[in-house]
Design a protein around this motif. Structure first.
Motif, PDB file in Angstrom:
ATOM      1  N   ALA A  31       0.813  -1.322  -0.080  1.00 64.03           N
ATOM      2  CA  ALA A  31      -0.120  -0.026  -0.004  1.00 64.03           C
ATOM      3  C   ALA A  31       0.732   1.155   0.189  1.00 64.03           C
ATOM      4  O   ALA A  31       2.044   1.117   0.625  1.00 64.03           O
ATOM      5  N   PHE A  32       0.367   2.161  -0.654  1.00 64.72           N
ATOM      6  CA  PHE A  32       1.286   3.451  -0.842  1.00 64.72           C
ATOM      7  C   PHE A  32       1.584   4.252   0.587  1.00 64.72           C
ATOM      8  O   PHE A  32       0.482   4.161   1.356  1.00 64.72           O
ATOM      9  N   ARG A  33       2.643   4.659   0.638  1.00 61.28           N
ATOM     10  CA  ARG A  33       2.834   5.423   2.071  1.00 61.28           C
ATOM     11  C   ARG A  33       3.854   6.346   1.526  1.00 61.28           C
ATOM     12  O   ARG A  33       4.766   6.496   0.709  1.00 61.28           O
ATOM     13  N   GLU A  34       3.607   7.735   2.047  1.00 60.88           N
ATOM     14  CA  GLU A  34       4.550   8.748   1.725  1.00 60.88           C
ATOM     15  C   GLU A  34       6.002   8.462   2.121  1.00 60.88           C
ATOM     16  O   GLU A  34       6.045   7.788   2.832  1.00 60.88           O
ATOM     17  N   LEU A  35       6.821   9.112   1.010  1.00 60.88           N
ATOM     18  CA  LEU A  35       8.223   8.702   1.077  1.00 60.88           C
ATOM     19  C   LEU A  35       8.830   7.508   1.250  1.00 60.88           C
ATOM     20  O   LEU A  35       9.390   7.076   2.168  1.00 60.88           O
ATOM     21  N   TYR A  36       8.375   6.737   0.250  1.00 60.87           N
ATOM     22  CA  TYR A  36       8.713   5.222   0.493  1.00 60.87           C
ATOM     23  C   TYR A  36      10.021   4.698   0.268  1.00 60.87           C
ATOM     24  O   TYR A  36      10.183   3.617   0.755  1.00 60.87           O
ATOM     25  N   PHE A  37      10.625   5.584  -0.207  1.00 59.35           N
ATOM     26  CA  PHE A  37      12.200   5.295  -0.279  1.00 59.35           C
ATOM     27  C   PHE A  37      12.947   6.223   0.851  1.00 59.35           C
ATOM     28  O   PHE A  37      14.360   5.871   0.836  1.00 59.35           O
ATOM     29  N   HIS A  38      12.359   6.536   1.593  1.00 60.51           N
ATOM     30  CA  HIS A  38      13.047   7.320   2.672  1.00 60.51           C
ATOM     31  C   HIS A  38      14.208   6.601   3.381  1.00 60.51           C
ATOM     32  O   HIS A  38      15.419   6.856   3.444  1.00 60.51           O
ATOM     33  N   ASP A  39      13.877   5.543   3.876  1.00 64.52           N
ATOM     34  CA  ASP A  39      14.897   4.506   4.698  1.00 64.52           C
ATOM     35  C   ASP A  39      16.090   4.213   3.911  1.00 64.52           C
ATOM     36  O   ASP A  39      17.099   3.921   4.686  1.00 64.52           O
ATOM     37  N   HIS A  40      15.898   3.856   2.770  1.00 67.29           N
ATOM     38  CA  HIS A  40      16.868   3.417   2.065  1.00 67.29           C
ATOM     39  C   HIS A  40      17.750   4.854   1.580  1.00 67.29           C
ATOM     40  O   HIS A  40      19.162   4.770   1.386  1.00 67.29           O
ATOM     41  N   SER A  41      17.196   5.895   1.242  1.00 66.16           N
ATOM     42  CA  SER A  41      17.782   6.997   0.808  1.00 66.16           C
ATOM     43  C   SER A  41      18.543   7.675   1.574  1.00 66.16           C
ATOM     44  O   SER A  41      19.627   8.237   1.493  1.00 66.16           O
TER      45      SER A  41
END
Length: 408
Positions: free
Chosen positions: A303-313
Motif C-alpha cells: 500500500a502506498f505510503r509517503e516517502l516510501y524510499f526514505h529509509d533507503h535514501s
C-alpha cells in the motif's frame, strides 16, 4: 506566501535552479516516429509554468537500438529542431530542462534489426524479449563497452545543442547500465562483474565520457537505485558505495530511485500496478498472460505510503556530500520539508505533477499543502495510448497534439 529551503535557489554544477522542485523523468508516451510531439511540449511547459525549477524529458535513447519501444525518442540531428521547440518553451517559463539519456540494453520490446541477440551485462534468458520473440540476450564483449559509452557522450552533446541545461544518465530500473550494476543481473566473471567496483566500471566509464563531453556547460547527474526490491537485487549499501564512486568521478548530482521494470515494477511506484487497466491496453495474448503473472508476483499487502524510499535514501545521504535529489512518494509540503531538513537538496515529483502541474505554485502560495494524486497508478496504463501518459482524474488531453513536430 511559503518560505523555507524548498523555495531557495540550488546550484548543480554549472546550473542554477530557482527552487528545489524537479519533475522526474517519467515516460511520457508523447513521441511519434521517434520525434517529440506538441503534446510533449505542452506537458513540460505546463510543469515549468506551474513552478518547478527543472523538468526532465524521460528516456532519451542514445541509439536506435537503445529504445524500449518503436515510437520512443532517440536523439539524433533530425530531432534537434523539435527538441529546441521543447527547451525554448520550458525556458520561456523560467525553468530549466534535463534530458534523461539512456539505453535499454536487453530491456526492449523491439527485435534487433541486425539479427543479433540484444546485449546486456550477462547472457541467457531475457524475460522482456521473450514476450516479443527475442527470448535470449547476450553478454556484451568488453570491446563494445567504450563504443557504447561514446554514444552516451554523443547523445549529451546533441542534448546540449538542442538547448537542454542538464543530462541525467539513467543507471536504474533495469536498463542497460542498471543491468551491469545489479548484483542479481550481472553474472560476469571479468573486470565488469563481481564486486561493486567491477559492476560499476562501465557506468562510471559512461559518466566520465559524458562529463568530458559537456560537464563544463551542462549539469551532469545520474539516476541510481537505492533498493531494487527483488531477491539478489541491489540494496542501499550498494547505492551508498556507488554514490561515493560517482562523487569521486565528478558527477554534479544524483537522483535516487528504486524498483526494477521486470522484477519489481511496483516498487518504482511504491504501490500496486494497475494490472487490469494495463491488460486492456495490451492487444497481445502473451502480453496479457505476462501481466497475469505480474499480478501474482506483486506483494498482496503493498500500500502506498509517503516517502516510501526514505529509509533507503537516508543511507545514501550519509555516504556522500553530492547534491541528492530525493524521489519516492513526495505528496505533501510536510514531506518536502522533512526530506530537505534531513539534508537532501531537492525533491523529485512525477505523479503529483502529472495530476496537477500547478502544484509547486500552489505550495508556494499556501493554497495547497498536499497533492490530490491518489497513487492509483492508472497513469501507467495510459503510457502507450494515443493520448500519451496522463492522469485519469484530469480532463483528457487533445489527441490532435500527439503528432510529431517536423524535424529538419
Amino acid at each position: 506566501m511559503a518560505t523555507g529551503k524548498a523555495f531557495t535557489p540550488l546550484t548543480l554544477g554549472p546550473l542554477g535552479l530557482r527552487n528545489r522542485f524537479v519533475k522526474s523523468g517519467a515516460n511520457e508516451g508523447m513521441y511519434r516516429r521517434g520525434l517529440p510531439t506538441k503534446a510533449l511540449v505542452r506537458h513540460h511547459r505546463e510543469i515549468a509554468a506551474g513552478g518547478a525549477a527543472m523538468t526532465t524529458m524521460a528516456y532519451c535513447a542514445v541509439a536506435p537500438e537503445g529504445r524500449t519501444f518503436a515510437d520512443q525518442l532517440f536523439i539524433r540531428p533530425e530531432a534537434l529542431a523539435p527538441l529546441r521547440a521543447l527547451t525554448d518553451a520550458v525556458h520561456g517559463e523560467g525553468a530549466a530542462i534535463s534530458a534523461q539519456i539512456t539505453h535499454g540494453g536487453a530491456f526492449s520490446f523491439l527485435k534487433p534489426t541486425d539479427g543479433r541477440r540484444p546485449g546486456s551485462a550477462s547472457g541467457g534468458f531475457n524475460p522482456t524479449g521473450a514476450l516479443h520473440g527475442v527470448p535470449l540476450k547476450r553478454a556484451l564483449d568488453p570491446s563494445e563497452l567504450p563504443v557504447l559509452a561514446d554514444t552516451f557522450a554523443d547523445g549529451a552533446r546533441l542534448a546540449r545543442e538542442a538547448g537542454f541545461d542538464a543530462v541525467e544518465i539513467h543507471m536504474g530500473h533495469g536498463y542497460l547500465l542498471s543491468q551491469f550494476l545489479s548484483p542479481g543481473e550481472n553474472k560476469r566473471r571479468d573486470d565488469f562483474g563481481g564486486s561493486l567496483e567491477n559492476r560499476a566500471r562501465f557506468p562510471r566509464m559512461v559518466l566520465q565520457r559524458v562529463l568530458d563531453a559537456v560537464g563544463k556547460e551542462m549539469a551532469v547527474g545520474c539516476k541510481i537505485g537505492v533498493f531494487e526490491g527483488y531477491r539478489g537485487g541491489g540494496l542501499a549499501r550498494d547505492a551508498a558505495g556507488l554514490a561515493r564512486m560517482l562523487e569521486a568521478d565528478g558527477a554534479h548530482f544524483l537522483v535516487l530511485t528504486g524498483g526494477m521494470n521486470v522484477q519489481s515494477p511496483w516498487w518504482i511506484f511504491g504501490s500496486p500496478m494497475p494490472v487490469s487497466s494495463m491488460k486492456r491496453e495490451d492487444p497481445s495474448f502473451i502480453g496479457r498472460r505476462a501481466l497475469d503473472i505480474l499480478r501474482l508476483m506483486q506483494p498482496k499487502d503493498l500500500a502506498f505510503r509517503e516517502l516510501y524510499f526514505h529509509d533507503h535514501s537516508i543511507q545514501v545521504r550519509a555516504a556522500t556530500t553530492l547534491p541528492l535529489l530525493y524521489l519516492g512518494g513526495v505528496t505533501s509540503m510536510a514531506g518536502v520539508d522533512q526530506v530537505l531538513g534531513e539534508g537532501f537538496d531537492a525533491v523529485v515529483l512525477a505523479r503529483a505533477l502529472l495530476h496537477d502541474p500547478e502544484l509547486v505554485n500552489k505550495f508556494a502560495a499556501g493554497t495547497a499543502t498536499r497533492s490530490g494524486c491518489t497513487a492509483c497508478n492508472e497513469c501507467v496504463a495510459t503510457m502507450h495510448t494515443p493520448l500519451g501518459t496522463h492522469c485519469v482524474l484530469r480532463p483528457l488531453p487533445d489527441p490532435a497534439e500527439n503528432q510529431a513536430i517536423a524535424g529538419t
